[in-house]
Design a protein around this motif. Structure first.
Motif, PDB file in Angstrom:
ATOM      1  N   UNK A  35      17.982  40.917  34.827  1.00 26.54           N
ATOM      2  CA  UNK A  35      16.910  40.854  33.831  1.00 26.54           C
ATOM      3  C   UNK A  35      16.904  39.515  33.103  1.00 26.54           C
ATOM      4  N   UNK A  36      17.974  38.751  33.207  1.00 28.95           N
ATOM      5  CA  UNK A  36      18.024  37.460  32.536  1.00 28.95           C
ATOM      6  C   UNK A  36      17.538  36.339  33.459  1.00 28.95           C
ATOM      7  N   UNK A  37      17.180  35.233  32.847  1.00 25.29           N
ATOM      8  CA  UNK A  37      16.707  34.057  33.569  1.00 25.29           C
ATOM      9  C   UNK A  37      17.878  33.148  33.932  1.00 25.29           C
ATOM     10  N   UNK A  38      17.666  32.290  34.918  1.00 27.15           N
ATOM     11  CA  UNK A  38      18.645  31.247  35.215  1.00 27.15           C
ATOM     12  C   UNK A  38      18.830  30.403  33.966  1.00 27.15           C
ATOM     13  N   UNK A  39      19.998  29.829  33.831  1.00 31.37           N
ATOM     14  CA  UNK A  39      20.314  29.069  32.625  1.00 31.37           C
ATOM     15  C   UNK A  39      19.879  27.614  32.749  1.00 31.37           C
ATOM     16  N   UNK A  40      19.485  27.052  31.637  1.00 32.03           N
ATOM     17  CA  UNK A  40      19.189  25.629  31.593  1.00 32.03           C
ATOM     18  C   UNK A  40      20.509  24.891  31.368  1.00 32.03           C
ATOM     19  N   UNK A  41      20.555  23.589  31.644  1.00 33.14           N
ATOM     20  CA  UNK A  41      21.776  22.835  31.335  1.00 33.14           C
ATOM     21  C   UNK A  41      22.182  22.972  29.864  1.00 33.14           C
TER      22      UNK A  41
ATOM     23  N   UNK B  78      16.057  51.972  35.191  1.00 35.90           N
ATOM     24  CA  UNK B  78      17.098  51.672  34.214  1.00 35.90           C
ATOM     25  C   UNK B  78      16.915  50.357  33.469  1.00 35.90           C
ATOM     26  N   UNK B  79      16.405  49.333  34.169  1.00 36.54           N
ATOM     27  CA  UNK B  79      16.277  48.065  33.456  1.00 36.54           C
ATOM     28  C   UNK B  79      14.926  47.412  33.712  1.00 36.54           C
ATOM     29  N   UNK B  80      14.509  46.652  32.726  1.00 35.58           N
ATOM     30  CA  UNK B  80      13.250  45.933  32.794  1.00 35.58           C
ATOM     31  C   UNK B  80      13.524  44.554  33.383  1.00 35.58           C
ATOM     32  N   UNK B  81      12.970  44.316  34.548  1.00 37.08           N
ATOM     33  CA  UNK B  81      13.211  43.052  35.249  1.00 37.08           C
ATOM     34  C   UNK B  81      12.249  41.976  34.766  1.00 37.08           C
ATOM     35  N   UNK B  82      12.543  40.766  35.185  1.00 37.22           N
ATOM     36  CA  UNK B  82      11.690  39.631  34.809  1.00 37.22           C
ATOM     37  C   UNK B  82      10.271  39.793  35.320  1.00 37.22           C
ATOM     38  N   UNK B  83      10.081  40.577  36.406  1.00 36.83           N
ATOM     39  CA  UNK B  83       8.738  40.772  36.940  1.00 36.83           C
ATOM     40  C   UNK B  83       7.918  41.760  36.109  1.00 36.83           C
ATOM     41  N   UNK B  84       8.515  42.307  35.040  1.00 38.19           N
ATOM     42  CA  UNK B  84       7.806  43.223  34.158  1.00 38.19           C
ATOM     43  C   UNK B  84       7.941  44.686  34.540  1.00 38.19           C
TER      44      UNK B  84
END
Length: 183
Positions: A42-48, A161-167
């Motif tokens: 559910x989380x995004x890739x991290x920025x530097x 169970x979880x809300x993904x980044x795709x909504x």
């Protein structure tokens, strides 16, 4: 249970150790900023910037004996190829939940299972947990295989169970393993 914190662990090919700020470039280059690593999360890739901020607080987090959070380092190259950590636990009930992320260039080599097995042994033998569990998206067959390889049994599916980044809401599979003394 006797909390021990994040201790250095070694396997045939891996070193599991606490993160330090000097790991930032390796983390960014090899896994933390790769959107594919986060495809089923559910989380995004991290920025530097995210990576530097997170690693700048790592030393403080490790001061607690209740922090279980390892850098997965390939011994041969010295590269930080991922992370493995306990994402919650219950002292009262003696269980904890294990999570991991691994860079895509290192998938399919058995590294996740090798790291997970070492951590599970540590959590049972040194800390005294009686149960270790893990969850993953029902679509993430690779993580499910890792759980099976380390001897975990599938216990069920948590629907929506979880809300993904795709909504959308996604199902999650739950696996668990009991210490040898509990089986």
């Amino acid at each position: 249970m006797e909390h021990q914190g994040t201790k250095r662990l070694e396997t045939a090919r891996l070193l599991l150790r606490p993160f330090c700020l000097q790991d930032a470039e390796s983390c960014i280059r090899h896994w933390a900023a790769d959107p594919e690593v986060y495809r089923y999360l559910s989380q995004e890739a991290q920025t530097p910037c995210d990576v530097y901020d997170w690693l700048s607080t790592a030393k403080d987090a490790y001061a607690s004996l209740e922090t279980y959070y390892w850098a997965i380092v390939e011994k041969e190259s010295g590269t930080v190829i991922g992370e493995i950590f306990v994402d919650g636990f219950s002292d009262r009930n003696g269980w904890c939940e294990l999570d991991w992320k691994l860079g895509t260039a290192f998938w399919g080599n058995g590294y996740a299972a090798e790291a997970a097995k070492a951590v599970v042994c540590y959590l049972f033998d040194a800390v005294g947990f009686h149960r270790v569990q893990a969850k993953c998206s029902a679509e993430n067959a690779a993580s499910e295989r890792v759980m099976q390889k380390i001897g975990m049994a599938k216990e069920g599916v948590l629907r929506g169970y979880f809300s993904a980044r795709d909504g959308g809401f996604h199902d999650v599979v739950v696996y668990g393993l009991l210490s040898k003394t509990e089986e």
